[in-house]
Write an enzyme that holds these catalytic residues in place. Structure first.
Site: not given
Ligand code: NDP
Length: 283
Positions: A20, A70, A133-134, A225, A246
């Site tokens: 977006r 990131k 994660g990121g 979101y 979000g």
């Molecule tokens: P990453 O891929 O960097 O990290 C993913 C994270 O989610 C890791 O901690 C991973 O755990 C965990 N994970 C993945 N699948 C599962 C599951 N099924 N159950 C539990 N934990 C899980 O993604 P991001 O951190 O960049 O993004 C995370 C979310 O945040 C996304 O949905 C993204 O759209 C949203 N986001 C929203 C923003 C906003 O402005 N609203 C900004 C940034 C992100 P593990 O380490 O064990 O793999």
């Protein structure tokens, strides 16, 4: 600078089609009278560095960085803001006469949305951050900066949560917040704020933590979101929490990036309202 004094910005990621950011930054530019265009760049998974170079060669002035790049972004640049350095991750890059700069606006965006959007000052609260994660990396520093009593970071891979906590230990101490890492099985009970910064909702998976983390009135915010966030928000509501998606964070982090690039701060409220209309209309 491009033709007619128009500067070029973009979001770089894989995938990016859903982003977006072009909608948000186009409205910010109209609102503040800035001349810029904003597009999406789909980068090959092994081609982020080259994509940034190509973008700069084509006159790009700055970009947002999204999944999964990131953590790659800070290593690319000559200068990192302190918050991007603390996070070890960046979601904003800017090119000026001194070279590339990296920043991370996710955390300040989230804190603004919680404190101003949802009206919950974080000082003294107990916060559960799910995900390392990121997004988790980007938000932890600013969260601690708001001086909550406690932040627990819970992640599927506990080692990743531990590393993130270790990286922020001194910062937590400086801000009087207790900080710990845990698994998803036993994250603790009755938090004031629960943040789903995992990508569980993106994958259509159920809440990554059990309902014991919620008490009546807990703010339960999914960084996701749109339709994908709805199951987590419905689950949170059914357990007495106040659900929040979000989108507010998305617009606030974008406003911070816009300020980093252009030196002007756009108003977020009308843009968030316009974005909610877009999404409700299925666009
Ligand atoms: P990453 O891929 O960097 O990290 C993913 C994270 O989610 C890791 O901690 C991973 O755990 C965990 N994970 C993945 N699948 C599962 C599951 N099924 N159950 C539990 N934990 C899980 O993604 P991001 O951190 O960049 O993004 C995370 C979310 O945040 C996304 O949905 C993204 O759209 C949203 N986001 C929203 C923003 C906003 O402005 N609203 C900004 C940034 C992100 P593990 O380490 O064990 O793999």
């Amino acid at each position: 600078m491009g033709l007619n004094g128009t500067d070029h910005y973009a979001v770089l990621g894989n995938p990016v089609a859903h982003s977006r950011s072009p909608f948000i930054h186009t409205l910010f530019a109209q609102q503040t009278g800035q001349s810029l265009v904003y597009s999406r760049v789909l980068c090959p998974l092994d081609g982020f560095v080259q994509a940034v170079r190509d973008f700069a060669a084509q006159g790009g002035k700055g970009c947002n960085v999204t999944v999964p790049f990131k953590f790659e972004a800070p290593a690319l640049v000559a200068h990192c803001t302190p918050r991007a350095q603390l996070a070890g991750a960046a979601n904003v890059l800017k090119l000026d006469d001194h070279g590339w700069w990296a920043d991370n606006s996710d955390g300040v965006g989230l804190v603004r949305d919680i404190e101003q959007g949802a009206g919950r000052p974080l000082r003294g609260l107990r916060v559960l951050l799910v995900g390392a994660g990121g997004a988790g990396a980007g938000v932890l520093g600013p969260l601690l900066g708001a001086r909550p009593a406690q932040v627990v970071v819970a992640n599927r891979s506990v080692d990743k949560a531990r590393r993130l906590v270790q990286r922020h230990a001194a910062w937590a101490l400086e801000h009087g917040a207790e900080l710990s890492a845990t698994s998803l099985d036993a994250p603790g009970l009755d938090f004031d704020v629960v943040l789903n910064a995992s990508s569980s909702s993106l994958q259509g998976a159920p809440s990554p933590v059990g309902a014991a983390v919620i008490q009546p009135g807990t703010l339960a915010l999914d960084l996701m979101y749109g339709p994908s966030a709805q199951p987590f928000l419905a689950w949170a509501r059914s357990h007495g929490a106040e659900p929040r998606d979000g989108l507010g964070m998305l617009v606030e982090q974008a406003a911070e990036a816009f300020h980093f690039w252009r030196g002007v701060r756009p108003q977020t409220t009308p843009v968030l309202a316009a974005l909610r209309v877009e999404i409700a209309a299925g666009r």
